[in-house]
Design a protein around this motif. Structure first.
Motif, mmCIF file in Angstrom:
data_model
loop_
_atom_site.group_PDB
_atom_site.id
_atom_site.type_symbol
_atom_site.label_atom_id
_atom_site.label_comp_id
_atom_site.label_asym_id
_atom_site.label_seq_id
_atom_site.Cartn_x
_atom_site.Cartn_y
_atom_site.Cartn_z
ATOM 1 N N LEU A 225 0.804 -1.296 0.157
ATOM 2 C CA LEU A 225 0.045 0.061 -0.233
ATOM 3 C C LEU A 225 0.847 1.359 0.027
ATOM 4 O O LEU A 225 0.632 2.048 -0.693
ATOM 5 C CB LEU A 225 -1.048 -0.014 1.081
ATOM 6 C CG LEU A 225 -2.084 -0.994 1.247
ATOM 7 C CD1 LEU A 225 -2.616 -1.144 2.528
ATOM 8 C CD2 LEU A 225 -3.183 -0.795 0.062
ATOM 9 N N ALA A 226 1.921 1.339 0.725
ATOM 10 C CA ALA A 226 2.737 2.433 0.863
ATOM 11 C C ALA A 226 3.609 2.665 -0.528
ATOM 12 O O ALA A 226 3.818 3.709 -1.181
ATOM 13 C CB ALA A 226 3.808 2.380 1.984
ATOM 14 N N ASP A 227 3.915 1.467 -1.210
ATOM 15 C CA ASP A 227 4.489 1.506 -2.382
ATOM 16 C C ASP A 227 3.748 2.045 -3.462
ATOM 17 O O ASP A 227 4.081 2.632 -4.426
ATOM 18 C CB ASP A 227 5.211 -0.020 -2.841
ATOM 19 C CG ASP A 227 6.336 -0.284 -2.063
ATOM 20 O OD1 ASP A 227 6.949 0.657 -1.421
ATOM 21 O OD2 ASP A 227 6.418 -1.436 -2.108
ATOM 22 N N ASN A 228 2.386 1.999 -3.480
ATOM 23 C CA ASN A 228 1.223 2.542 -4.174
ATOM 24 C C ASN A 228 1.171 3.922 -3.991
ATOM 25 O O ASN A 228 0.253 4.396 -4.725
ATOM 26 C CB ASN A 228 0.021 1.431 -4.122
ATOM 27 C CG ASN A 228 0.210 0.243 -4.703
ATOM 28 O OD1 ASN A 228 1.197 -0.126 -5.226
ATOM 29 N ND2 ASN A 228 -0.694 -0.616 -4.663
ATOM 30 N N GLY A 229 1.746 4.405 -3.192
ATOM 31 C CA GLY A 229 1.621 5.896 -2.968
ATOM 32 C C GLY A 229 0.554 6.215 -1.774
ATOM 33 O O GLY A 229 0.276 7.520 -1.665
ATOM 34 N N ASN A 230 0.114 5.227 -0.951
ATOM 35 C CA ASN A 230 -1.009 5.620 0.235
ATOM 36 C C ASN A 230 -0.325 5.874 1.365
ATOM 37 O O ASN A 230 0.918 5.729 1.802
ATOM 38 C CB ASN A 230 -1.685 4.520 0.525
ATOM 39 C CG ASN A 230 -2.515 3.929 -0.875
ATOM 40 O OD1 ASN A 230 -3.721 4.905 -1.300
ATOM 41 N ND2 ASN A 230 -2.054 3.048 -1.492
ATOM 42 N N ASP A 231 -0.862 6.682 2.063
ATOM 43 C CA ASP A 231 -0.613 7.045 3.580
ATOM 44 C C ASP A 231 -1.115 5.990 4.728
ATOM 45 O O ASP A 231 -2.166 5.860 5.026
ATOM 46 C CB ASP A 231 -1.435 8.300 3.837
ATOM 47 C CG ASP A 231 -0.925 8.838 5.205
ATOM 48 O OD1 ASP A 231 -0.160 8.212 5.967
ATOM 49 O OD2 ASP A 231 -1.352 9.863 5.712
ATOM 50 N N VAL A 232 0.122 5.281 4.954
ATOM 51 C CA VAL A 232 -0.144 3.990 5.671
ATOM 52 C C VAL A 232 0.350 4.050 7.157
ATOM 53 O O VAL A 232 1.483 4.234 7.575
ATOM 54 C CB VAL A 232 0.377 2.755 5.133
ATOM 55 C CG1 VAL A 232 0.261 1.480 5.731
ATOM 56 C CG2 VAL A 232 -0.023 2.558 3.580
ATOM 57 N N THR A 233 -0.789 3.738 8.008
ATOM 58 C CA THR A 233 -0.312 3.713 9.418
ATOM 59 C C THR A 233 -0.538 2.143 10.010
ATOM 60 O O THR A 233 -1.701 1.791 9.950
ATOM 61 C CB THR A 233 -1.225 4.662 10.356
ATOM 62 O OG1 THR A 233 -0.892 6.087 10.059
ATOM 63 C CG2 THR A 233 -0.742 4.779 11.872
ATOM 64 N N MET A 234 0.181 1.745 10.868
ATOM 65 C CA MET A 234 0.147 0.460 11.425
ATOM 66 C C MET A 234 -0.198 0.591 12.779
ATOM 67 O O MET A 234 0.551 1.264 13.481
ATOM 68 C CB MET A 234 1.246 -0.462 11.279
ATOM 69 C CG MET A 234 1.653 -0.918 9.776
ATOM 70 S SD MET A 234 3.134 -1.908 9.450
ATOM 71 C CE MET A 234 2.473 -3.678 10.155
ATOM 72 N N TYR A 235 -1.300 -0.115 13.274
ATOM 73 C CA TYR A 235 -1.574 0.057 14.845
ATOM 74 C C TYR A 235 -1.207 -1.316 15.334
ATOM 75 O O TYR A 235 -1.728 -2.513 14.634
ATOM 76 C CB TYR A 235 -3.012 0.281 15.022
ATOM 77 C CG TYR A 235 -3.396 -0.084 16.498
ATOM 78 C CD1 TYR A 235 -3.165 0.609 17.672
ATOM 79 C CD2 TYR A 235 -4.177 -1.411 16.508
ATOM 80 C CE1 TYR A 235 -3.487 0.487 18.635
ATOM 81 C CE2 TYR A 235 -4.551 -1.612 17.797
ATOM 82 C CZ TYR A 235 -4.126 -0.947 19.068
ATOM 83 O OH TYR A 235 -4.576 -1.275 20.269
ATOM 84 N N MET A 236 -0.530 -1.624 16.469
ATOM 85 C CA MET A 236 -0.195 -2.769 17.016
ATOM 86 C C MET A 236 -0.070 -2.607 18.530
ATOM 87 O O MET A 236 0.200 -1.027 18.974
ATOM 88 C CB MET A 236 1.100 -3.131 16.566
ATOM 89 C CG MET A 236 2.235 -2.390 16.549
ATOM 90 S SD MET A 236 3.778 -2.617 15.594
ATOM 91 C CE MET A 236 2.820 -2.350 14.012
ATOM 92 N N ARG A 237 -0.084 -3.427 19.332
ATOM 93 C CA ARG A 237 0.123 -3.257 20.832
ATOM 94 C C ARG A 237 1.562 -3.203 21.304
ATOM 95 O O ARG A 237 1.930 -2.812 22.383
ATOM 96 C CB ARG A 237 -0.975 -4.372 21.370
ATOM 97 C CG ARG A 237 -2.135 -4.178 21.312
ATOM 98 C CD ARG A 237 -3.035 -5.171 21.943
ATOM 99 N NE ARG A 237 -2.830 -6.586 21.603
ATOM 100 C CZ ARG A 237 -3.321 -7.619 21.954
ATOM 101 N NH1 ARG A 237 -4.270 -7.740 23.092
ATOM 102 N NH2 ARG A 237 -3.147 -8.658 21.452
ATOM 103 N N ASN A 238 2.360 -4.042 20.362
ATOM 104 C CA ASN A 238 3.842 -4.235 20.823
ATOM 105 C C ASN A 238 4.393 -2.632 20.787
ATOM 106 O O ASN A 238 4.800 -2.577 19.410
ATOM 107 C CB ASN A 238 4.180 -5.315 20.242
ATOM 108 C CG ASN A 238 5.691 -5.620 20.708
ATOM 109 O OD1 ASN A 238 6.617 -4.676 20.915
ATOM 110 N ND2 ASN A 238 5.908 -7.073 21.020
#
Length: 331
Positions: A20-33
């Motif tokens: 998704l990021a390589d396709n130019g989107n603004d990507v945020t990953m949510y995780m607990r760690n």
């Protein structure tokens, strides 16, 4: 460009974040760690799950789920059995127009619900897309050619997902048969366990070919009984996914089966694999569906008996081989 959230910090969530990021989107990953999140933000790596892979430097990781509240697309990359809890605790966080994409493959224990049915309890199911197919995160992350399927009750939703994810290395098809796509993805994990058990016992190619092809009949039989289309089970999310999950050491289900075939308990196996083995939990739910719908699935039932009824593997093999004579195909 779209604002997209990935919920889950494992290998598949990380690989899709890269697409998704390589396709130019603004990507945020949510995780607990928090350690994983820090590694992604500071070093552009998720070494626990994708060793020696450099992530797109534009990917942001957070441990605060409020940070994804404005995202237009939310991708769930968490184990099936965790999805209801996340939705129950956080359904008010998400953008009220958000499109939800699920990439896990399983059936909820207790309710026997597909993941789209769980989402339907919280949101309009037309905002839900299942993204499924023969994919290993390790290969997607290094841009090996891959094909996958987006399935939804909404043509608009699955077309949006196709547009957002698709690129020269990641080909996305659409399929409106969400029942078949979800069931194919879930049930093939059980057969991958069985094929791993065969490997662990030292059985050869003949055995594995028999399990794979006869097992595919079982998957289709259950799927059709529950409303899926026959052709779906012989496509990417049925036979395609079964092939990749059953033949590769990237597959945690196959690796788990090998350990079980070598005599390890479920507890020992899950500890050694060190990731959620969806096929073990899905097997419980599918056993219940078999009984509810009176569907004949002898291979699946013997895998269940080995996992949960402490049946001898050799006795299960004997029962399968000595069943009454059958025609291969019933017209």
């Amino acid at each position: 460009m779209k604002k997209i959230a990935i919920i889950g910090g494992g290998s598949w969530g990380s690989a899709l974040a890269m697409v998704l990021a390589d396709n130019g989107n603004d990507v945020t990953m949510y995780m607990r760690n928090s350690e994983n999140a820090s590694e992604i933000n500071e070093y552009h790596a998720n070494s626990r799950y994708l060793k020696d892979i450099t992530l797109n430097s534009e990917i942001i990781a957070t441990t605060n789920i409020a940070d994804i509240s404005e995202c237009e697309i939310v991708v769930f990359a968490v184990p099936t059995q965790n999805i209801r809890t996340i939705l129950t605790e956080n359904s008010g966080v998400f953008n009220n127009q958000a499109l939800f994409v699920n990439v896990a493959k399983g059936i909820e224990i207790g309710t026997n619900k597909r993941i789209s049915e769980i989402f339907g309890e919280f949101f309009d199911v037309n905002r839900f897309v299942a993204l499924s197919g023969p994919t290993h995160a390790e290969e997607v992350a290094i841009k090996m050619p891959t094909a996958i399927v987006a399935a939804s009750l909404s043509n608009s939703a699955m077309s949006t997902v196709q547009d957002v994810f698709m690129n020269r290395d990641f080909r996305v098809y659409t399929n409106e048969d969400i029942i078949g796509v979800e069931l194919g993805g879930a049930t093939k994990n059980i057969l991958a366990l069985g094929l791993g058990i065969a490997d662990g016992l030292g059985f050869g190619d003949n055995t594995k070919a028999a399990i794979m092809t006869r097992g595919m009949h079982e998957i289709a039989r259950l799927g059709i009984a529950l409303g899926g289309r026959p052709e779906t089970f012989y496509g990417l999310t049925g036979m395609g996914d079964l092939i990749v999950t059953s033949t590769s050491m990237h597959s945690r289900n196959r690796r788990a089966g090998i350990l079980i075939g070598q005599g390890h308990s479920i507890e020992e196996t899950e500890k050694k694999v060190n990731m959620v083995v969806e096929g073990i939990k899905t097997c419980k739910a599918v056993k219940s569906l078999i009984e509810e719908n009176d569907v004949e699935m002898p291979i699946t039932e013997e895998i269940y008996n080995i996992l949960f009824n402490d049946y001898s593997i050799s006795d299960s093999v004997e029962r399968l081989m000595e069943r009454n004579k059958k025609r291969e195909v019933l017209y």
